[in-house]
Write an enzyme that holds these catalytic residues in place. Structure first.
Site, PDB file in Angstrom:
ATOM      1  N   PHE A 137      82.310  16.180  -5.215  1.00  0.00           N
ATOM      2  CA  PHE A 137      81.806  14.826  -5.168  1.00  0.00           C
ATOM      3  C   PHE A 137      81.314  14.346  -6.391  1.00  0.00           C
ATOM      4  CE2 PHE A 137      80.104  10.976  -4.405  1.00  0.00           C
ATOM      5  CZ  PHE A 137      80.683  10.233  -3.411  1.00  0.00           C
ATOM      6  N   ASP A 223      77.317  18.946 -12.940  1.00  0.00           N
ATOM      7  CA  ASP A 223      77.101  17.599 -12.281  1.00  0.00           C
ATOM      8  C   ASP A 223      75.988  18.059 -11.480  1.00  0.00           C
ATOM      9  OD1 ASP A 223      76.551  15.566 -10.710  1.00  0.00           O
ATOM     10  OD2 ASP A 223      78.670  15.275 -10.304  1.00  0.00           O
ATOM     11  N   LYS A 252      70.171  10.021  -9.575  1.00  0.00           N
ATOM     12  CA  LYS A 252      69.351  10.061  -8.326  1.00  0.00           C
ATOM     13  C   LYS A 252      67.864  10.285  -8.509  1.00  0.00           C
ATOM     14  CE  LYS A 252      73.251  11.340  -5.341  1.00  0.00           C
ATOM     15  NZ  LYS A 252      73.551  10.156  -4.239  1.00  0.00           N
TER      16      LYS A 252
HETATM   17  C1  LIG Z   1      77.149  15.374  -7.230  1.00  0.00           C
HETATM   18  C2  LIG Z   1      77.368  13.854  -7.346  1.00  0.00           C
HETATM   19  N1  LIG Z   1      77.844  13.436  -8.651  1.00  0.00           N
HETATM   20  C3  LIG Z   1      77.788  12.217  -8.685  1.00  0.00           C
HETATM   21  C4  LIG Z   1      77.525  11.173  -7.856  1.00  0.00           C
HETATM   22  C5  LIG Z   1      77.825   9.792  -8.173  1.00  0.00           C
HETATM   23  O1  LIG Z   1      76.229   9.272  -7.918  1.00  0.00           O
HETATM   24  P1  LIG Z   1      76.044   7.512  -8.055  1.00  0.00           P
HETATM   25  O2  LIG Z   1      76.415   7.244  -6.402  1.00  0.00           O
HETATM   26  O3  LIG Z   1      74.520   7.240  -8.313  1.00  0.00           O
HETATM   27  O4  LIG Z   1      77.183   6.943  -8.787  1.00  0.00           O
HETATM   28  C6  LIG Z   1      77.070  11.745  -6.542  1.00  0.00           C
HETATM   29  C7  LIG Z   1      76.691  10.595  -5.355  1.00  0.00           C
HETATM   30  O5  LIG Z   1      76.373  10.869  -4.294  1.00  0.00           O
HETATM   31  C8  LIG Z   1      76.886  13.064  -6.544  1.00  0.00           C
HETATM   32  O6  LIG Z   1      76.493  13.376  -5.310  1.00  0.00           O
END
Ligand SMILES: Cc1ncc(COP(=O)(O)O)c(C=O)c1O
Length: 446
Positions: A137, A223, A252
């Site tokens: 994700f 990530d 986050k």
């Molecule tokens: C591992 C990961 N990367 C990227 C994102 C994307 O973040 P955002 O929702 O702030 O765009 C998320 C969102 O849940 C995530 O869990």
């Protein structure tokens, strides 16, 4: 009234989903791990807004810092000066993430962080391909979504970015085969897969993967949007595995849930490939990227993390939580495994083998693959006052990821509530009967 307006003008299907699950509470006060509703009900948060509230809801130091910043009446988003807090925050992040990650690009969301990593990796390597892991994700903007294989997420939005390929998560044989083609600018990957069911690789696999990336000139981009800021018991999950990524994406929890912020840390030479001359000074930027309130929020979160020793607390509470869950797991046939690291944990379920439950479970999954998990979430919320969710890419995994400030008593309360819920699922017909009726209603077109 506000729900009606939201349904009419924003997203009526979200309202339908929450109402079906019975989790559409009118929360009036959120503090630490506790959410209080207008009716005075207290809900224990074991989701943390998908790993946003690492320091808990509305931490008093964070609220005070933002008040102070507003009272100062300084520039917040002038975009015509050098924002001093951005430099201070970037330097602190380098200290915490790794001395080689000397540069930071600030954005507002995790997805924008991923977009940034794609652009910088392409510019630096002059390659267009990006490699990712199955089940990942990475966010729902077009570039980030290109790094997600799930058909449900992608349908109706294709074609996405070209040159994107995937491998099974940390399958080093598949990784080497792909990297050897020389096509890939970056391998963008979560150190621990969150939405795919909380999958924790071994340090040996990570070290091998990092070595392969280095050998083939592909940048390793971690990530850490969900796993960072102490969630797994160390500042970065990467720190458990002894590898040095070329870029790290944070978002986050970095701002404690009060301001949007994301940060992409990288080696100096990668950054210089993009900001390479005076006319390219703003070649990659975003309006809210370095705004003062987000920077202040993030600096305060780092202070709280240090002063309250939240990494160590996450490690200890996580071990206690998993031990408690493992004791429960032995009692129930549908619990397959307890996974996790720090306070990022998952309870993996499996279809039942006893005849009585098998038929009921089959009717649930025929309705929708997420039905069993969602009804369990509903049950936890309704009867136990516990808020959590299933994973986005593995519907048979329930998350247990409270704020890192969760007390032993709160972890105990979760374990007891979870035990009672598992007992109802395994022994009472009510859960299945009510669930089927509800599911039937929910799946009828509006
Ligand atoms: C591992 C990961 N990367 C990227 C994102 C994307 O973040 P955002 O929702 O702030 O765009 C998320 C969102 O849940 C995530 O869990």
């Amino acid at each position: 009234m506000s729900t009606e307006l939201y349904a009419r003008h924003v997203n009526d299907q979200w309202v339908r989903l929450l109402q079906t699950l019975g989790t559409d509470m009118d929360y009036t006060r959120c503090e630490g791990t506790r959410l209080t509703t207008a009716a005075g009900r207290e809900v224990l948060d074991f989701l943390s807004g998908y790993c946003v509230y690492n320091v808990g809801h509305n931490h008093p130091r964070l609220v005070a810092a933002l008040h102070e910043e507003l009272d100062r009446k300084g520039p917040t988003m002038l975009q015509s000066h050098v924002p001093p807090l951005a430099g201070e925050l970037a330097a602190r992040l380098t200290e915490l993430c790794g001395k080689h990650l000397v540069r930071t690009v600030f954005m507002s969301t995790g997805s924008e962080g991923v977009e940034t990593a794609i652009k910088f990796a392409r510019a630096h390597t002059h390659r267009s391909g990006i490699l990712h892991a199955d089940g990942a994700f990475h966010g729902l903007t077009c570039g980030a979504l290109s790094l997600m294989g799930g058909a449900t997420w992608r349908a109706d939005f294709e074609p996405l970015l070209p040159g994107i390929e995937s491998i099974p998560f940390l399958d080093v044989v598949a990784l080497e085969k792909k990297l050897a083609t020389g096509r890939f600018a970056a391998f963008i990957v979560e150190p621990v897969q969150g939405e795919n069911g909380i999958l924790v690789p071994t340090a040996a696999d990570w070290q091998r993967a990092a070595e392969l990336c280095r050998r083939h000139g592909t940048l390793l981009v971690m990530d850490e949007v969900q796993t960072g800021i102490g969630r797994t018991g160390k500042f970065l999950a990467t720190h458990h595995f002894g590898v040095e990524p070329d870029m790290v994406i944070l978002a986050k929890a970095l701002s404690g849930g009060l301001m949007p912020v994301s940060a992409v840390l990288m080696r100096d030479e990668i950054c210089r490939s993009v900001y390479s001359s005076i006319d390219r000074a703003l070649i990659h930027a975003s309006t809210f990227g370095e705004n003062t309130l987000s920077m202040r929020a993030a600096l305060t979160v780092l202070d709280i993390l240090r002063d309250e020793d939240l990494c160590t607390r996450a490690e200890h509470s996580g071990a206690m939580l998993r031990e408690g869950l493992r004791t429960l797991a032995g009692k129930y046939e549908m619990v397959q495994e307890i996974r996790g690291i720090g306070l990022l944990n998952g309870i993996k379920f499996r279809p039942p083998s006893s005849l009585r439950l098998k038929l009921l479970y089959a009717s649930f999954s025929r309705l929708h693959p997420a039905m069993f998990g969602q009804l369990m979430i509903r049950e936890l919320h309704r009867h136990e006052g516990i808020l959590t969710q299933i994973c986005g890419n593995d519907f048979l995994v329930v998350k247990a990821a409270p704020p890192l400030t969760a007390s032993e008593a709160e972890i105990g309360r979760f374990l007891q509530g979870f035990d009672r819920t598992l007992d109802r699922i395994h022994t009472r017909m009510g859960f299945w009967g009510q669930g089927l009726a509800l599911a039937g209603r929910a799946l009828r077109p509006a």
